[in-house]
Scaffold this active site. Structure first.
Site, mmCIF file in Angstrom:
data_model
loop_
_atom_site.group_PDB
_atom_site.id
_atom_site.type_symbol
_atom_site.label_atom_id
_atom_site.label_comp_id
_atom_site.label_asym_id
_atom_site.label_seq_id
_atom_site.Cartn_x
_atom_site.Cartn_y
_atom_site.Cartn_z
ATOM 1 N N CYS A 109 86.401 -23.503 -16.856
ATOM 2 C CA CYS A 109 87.197 -22.348 -17.671
ATOM 3 C C CYS A 109 86.973 -22.506 -19.088
ATOM 4 C CB CYS A 109 88.541 -22.167 -17.234
ATOM 5 S SG CYS A 109 89.734 -23.306 -17.637
ATOM 6 N N ARG B 242 93.029 -22.473 -15.529
ATOM 7 C CA ARG B 242 92.495 -21.851 -14.189
ATOM 8 C C ARG B 242 91.783 -23.242 -13.613
ATOM 9 N NH1 ARG B 242 89.424 -17.112 -16.720
ATOM 10 N NH2 ARG B 242 89.390 -18.457 -18.677
ATOM 11 N N ASP C 75 92.354 -14.993 -17.096
ATOM 12 C CA ASP C 75 93.107 -16.270 -17.779
ATOM 13 C C ASP C 75 94.624 -15.886 -18.051
ATOM 14 O OD1 ASP C 75 93.900 -18.218 -19.711
ATOM 15 O OD2 ASP C 75 92.434 -17.940 -20.996
#
Length: 174
Positions: A18, A24, A135
């Site tokens: 990420c 994440r 996100d």
């Protein structure tokens, strides 16, 4: 002459990516690692995570990610953020981006011979119809729960994929 038959004793290695490696990708790392161990594949599958940016290098996962993950039985506290490296494409069998932006950034640094290793975690979703894992960093509590829902779904499909890779024809002739 180098053998073209894969080394079936080498671990299968999965890297989650990420932006900052604090929300994440560490969540996916922790969820998938737990699933791998529960499936009895802890010695055959290795899991890691990285970020396309170095904003948080060395930091633990976001406290909110840790809190929500722990409520579901995933401990992220031992992880530390790091930036994606060119060598990761040599070292990992599968590099999974959380969204289109991070996929593009990873593609930009991926050597042509390893492009096949680079995919999105969303490709493994079995229950959800989303192209990305969004996100949650700037959002509220629900964003972290949504990420966990998507990651658990994607990691379930990913585990099936990895199990198939470990049972590939060259490893189990019949």
């Amino acid at each position: 002459m180098k053998s073209t038959v894969p080394d079936t004793t080498a671990p299968y290695r999965v890297l989650f990516v990420c932006m900052g490696n604090i929300c994440r990708s560490p969540t996916a790392h922790g969820v998938f690692e737990t699933m791998v161990v529960r499936a009895g594949l802890g010695k055959r599958v290795q899991v890691d995570s990285a970020g396309t940016h170095s904003y948080h290098a060395g930091a633990t996962p976001d406290a909110r990610s840790q809190e929500h993950a722990l409520k579901r039985g995933y401990d992220l506290s031992g992880q530390r953020a790091r930036q994606l490296r060119a060598s990761d494409f040599d070292d990992f069998d599968l590099v999974l981006a959380m969204d289109w932006d991070n996929l593009a950034l990873a593609q930009a640094m991926c050597p042509p011979q390893h492009v096949r290793k680079l995919r999105r975690l969303a490709e493994f979703f079995e229950q959800h119809d989303s192209a990305v894992v969004p996100d949650p960093y700037l959002g509220g509590t629900q964003g972290f729960e949504d990420v966990l829902d998507l990651v658990e779904d994607g990691c379930t499909g990913l585990l099936r994929h990895v199990q198939q890779q470990l049972r590939a024809p060259w490893a189990d002739p019949e």
